[in-house]
Motif scaffolding. Sequence first.
Motif, mmCIF file in Angstrom:
data_model
loop_
_atom_site.group_PDB
_atom_site.id
_atom_site.type_symbol
_atom_site.label_atom_id
_atom_site.label_comp_id
_atom_site.label_asym_id
_atom_site.label_seq_id
_atom_site.Cartn_x
_atom_site.Cartn_y
_atom_site.Cartn_z
ATOM 1 N N VAL A 136 0.908 -1.265 -0.166
ATOM 2 C CA VAL A 136 0.004 0.086 -0.119
ATOM 3 C C VAL A 136 0.854 1.025 0.056
ATOM 4 O O VAL A 136 1.825 1.315 0.894
ATOM 5 N N GLY A 137 0.572 2.240 -0.842
ATOM 6 C CA GLY A 137 1.342 3.249 -0.872
ATOM 7 C C GLY A 137 2.526 3.526 -1.792
ATOM 8 O O GLY A 137 3.066 4.656 -2.047
ATOM 9 N N GLY A 138 3.164 2.449 -2.379
ATOM 10 C CA GLY A 138 4.107 2.383 -3.276
ATOM 11 C C GLY A 138 5.279 2.692 -2.796
ATOM 12 O O GLY A 138 6.302 3.416 -3.326
ATOM 13 N N ALA A 139 5.641 2.521 -1.464
ATOM 14 C CA ALA A 139 6.656 3.204 -0.738
ATOM 15 C C ALA A 139 7.637 1.777 -0.143
ATOM 16 O O ALA A 139 6.936 0.692 0.256
ATOM 17 N N THR A 140 8.993 2.093 0.033
ATOM 18 C CA THR A 140 9.604 1.276 1.026
ATOM 19 C C THR A 140 10.258 2.041 2.213
ATOM 20 O O THR A 140 10.530 3.109 2.054
ATOM 21 N N ALA A 141 9.967 1.423 3.422
ATOM 22 C CA ALA A 141 10.317 1.831 4.782
ATOM 23 C C ALA A 141 11.602 1.372 4.927
ATOM 24 O O ALA A 141 12.034 -0.077 4.814
ATOM 25 N N VAL A 142 12.550 2.303 5.185
ATOM 26 C CA VAL A 142 13.875 1.957 5.941
ATOM 27 C C VAL A 142 13.855 2.391 7.363
ATOM 28 O O VAL A 142 13.129 3.355 7.825
ATOM 29 N N PHE A 143 14.083 1.228 8.486
ATOM 30 C CA PHE A 143 13.888 1.453 9.766
ATOM 31 C C PHE A 143 15.051 0.799 10.458
ATOM 32 O O PHE A 143 15.693 -0.346 9.934
ATOM 33 N N SER A 144 15.174 1.064 11.831
ATOM 34 C CA SER A 144 16.127 0.247 12.550
ATOM 35 C C SER A 144 15.641 -0.538 13.883
ATOM 36 O O SER A 144 14.475 0.051 14.164
ATOM 37 N N VAL A 145 16.028 -1.597 13.883
ATOM 38 C CA VAL A 145 15.321 -2.481 15.005
ATOM 39 C C VAL A 145 16.321 -2.342 16.227
ATOM 40 O O VAL A 145 17.541 -2.744 15.997
ATOM 41 N N PRO A 146 16.077 -1.834 17.289
ATOM 42 C CA PRO A 146 17.061 -1.435 18.401
ATOM 43 C C PRO A 146 17.478 -2.969 18.799
ATOM 44 O O PRO A 146 16.897 -3.763 18.810
ATOM 45 N N PHE A 147 18.808 -2.976 19.165
ATOM 46 C CA PHE A 147 19.565 -4.415 19.467
ATOM 47 C C PHE A 147 18.798 -5.062 20.356
ATOM 48 O O PHE A 147 18.659 -6.092 20.546
ATOM 49 N N SER A 148 18.485 -4.280 21.760
ATOM 50 C CA SER A 148 17.853 -4.690 22.655
ATOM 51 C C SER A 148 16.554 -5.464 22.589
ATOM 52 O O SER A 148 16.308 -6.504 23.009
ATOM 53 N N LEU A 149 15.829 -4.844 21.904
ATOM 54 C CA LEU A 149 14.515 -5.398 21.228
ATOM 55 C C LEU A 149 14.720 -6.609 20.635
ATOM 56 O O LEU A 149 13.951 -7.551 20.654
ATOM 57 N N LYS A 150 15.633 -6.820 19.467
ATOM 58 C CA LYS A 150 15.754 -7.983 18.517
ATOM 59 C C LYS A 150 16.502 -8.940 19.457
ATOM 60 O O LYS A 150 16.060 -10.055 19.219
ATOM 61 N N GLN A 151 17.307 -8.475 20.208
ATOM 62 C CA GLN A 151 17.646 -9.639 21.223
ATOM 63 C C GLN A 151 16.815 -10.649 22.028
ATOM 64 O O GLN A 151 16.678 -11.511 22.079
ATOM 65 N N LYS A 152 15.817 -9.848 22.715
ATOM 66 C CA LYS A 152 14.928 -10.373 23.542
ATOM 67 C C LYS A 152 13.803 -10.951 22.704
ATOM 68 O O LYS A 152 13.494 -12.065 22.970
ATOM 69 N N CYS A 153 13.272 -10.440 21.709
ATOM 70 C CA CYS A 153 12.424 -11.026 20.892
ATOM 71 C C CYS A 153 12.841 -12.277 20.086
ATOM 72 O O CYS A 153 11.973 -13.208 20.171
ATOM 73 N N ASP A 154 13.914 -12.232 19.736
ATOM 74 C CA ASP A 154 14.524 -13.382 18.908
ATOM 75 C C ASP A 154 14.754 -14.521 19.810
ATOM 76 O O ASP A 154 14.492 -15.861 19.507
ATOM 77 N N TYR A 155 14.854 -14.360 20.963
ATOM 78 C CA TYR A 155 15.075 -15.367 22.377
ATOM 79 C C TYR A 155 13.883 -15.999 22.648
ATOM 80 O O TYR A 155 13.683 -17.126 22.838
ATOM 81 N N TYR A 156 12.910 -14.981 23.037
ATOM 82 C CA TYR A 156 11.701 -15.697 23.411
ATOM 83 C C TYR A 156 10.583 -15.958 22.541
ATOM 84 O O TYR A 156 9.828 -16.760 22.738
ATOM 85 N N LEU A 157 10.353 -15.098 21.320
ATOM 86 C CA LEU A 157 9.222 -15.418 20.464
ATOM 87 C C LEU A 157 9.743 -16.182 19.270
ATOM 88 O O LEU A 157 11.125 -16.423 19.027
ATOM 89 N N ASN A 158 8.733 -16.831 18.677
ATOM 90 C CA ASN A 158 8.991 -17.870 17.721
ATOM 91 C C ASN A 158 9.192 -17.096 16.203
ATOM 92 O O ASN A 158 8.120 -16.615 15.675
ATOM 93 N N LYS A 159 10.484 -17.129 15.685
ATOM 94 C CA LYS A 159 10.597 -16.480 14.059
ATOM 95 C C LYS A 159 9.723 -14.991 14.216
ATOM 96 O O LYS A 159 8.978 -14.786 13.135
ATOM 97 N N PRO A 160 10.223 -14.222 14.888
ATOM 98 C CA PRO A 160 9.431 -12.819 14.888
ATOM 99 C C PRO A 160 9.652 -11.886 13.621
ATOM 100 O O PRO A 160 10.855 -12.130 13.091
#
Length: 288
Positions: A136-160
């Motif tokens: 939707v919108g014909g756009a590409t979003a560039v964004f950063s995933v904070p290290f602490s967020l990715k570290q915890k979610c990758d550990y606790y959640l299934n293939k986020p």
Amino acid sequence: MFTTVLTVNTLDKIYSAYQHQSINFKPEKLGTYHLRLLMRKGLLQYAVVSENQKILAAKEYRSKKEMDFGDFFDAIFQQDYFLKEEYASVRVINGNLEFSLIPTAHFQARQIKEFAGALVKDNFDIDHLQYLNMDVGGATAVFSVPFSLKQKCDYYLNKPEYVPFCLQAINMSHWFAEKNANLLLVNIFEGEFVLTAMIDRKLSICNSYQYESGTDIVYFVQVLLEILKINPAETKMMFTGEFEADSELIRQLKKLIPTMIIPANQLQDTFETRSEKLPTWRYAYLTF
């Protein structure tokens, strides 16, 4: 309504600010449901979403005092039953509201750092720079995933799957635009908001701003109306997000923008069970 039992050690750190569970929620079908989660400083909101993209359960946690992100997530995960389950998919929405939008036709992955612009800070290597092509919108979003967020979610959640908040805002605006060709959607969080404009049902802008009071929000709305040459009389102005419908902020906004609406009734369709008591404007974005 589901319940969460908080231990004594956790009670002095976090609390459950809101919880909802549909009567149609079926625990035996958890594997076919989807988990949608957003985290900001001192705030975690999530929804369990059905196969047809309706909210079956929603929960909000807050910290009682300033906490490290990792400690906050650990305290919640320790107590929350639904976060421990296996789902058909898990989506983590980046709550820092930072993103850059580039027309997809001009985007090149090898130039992602250049496209990221202000997102790239001196310590950017500790965050994960990603991009997402949005249908939707014909756009590409560039964004950063904070290290602490990715570290915890990758550990606790299934293939986020990690996505920027603009994906939710743009999809939500597109949904509203089916009945409102011209609209401004304002998604409000504490201290920040995302403003999305649809003109003739096409994405015109999506950007995030910081604010201290309602007058700051009104200022940015007025500037955007002038820049895009939008006629306020022909434009729906919808406000959703982290607020109470009778809060001082909303009273201030209604005084300055009399035509603004909180689309509580329209967003009933995003929940499996309809109820006038549901604060639909706070959690509906999780389904888009």
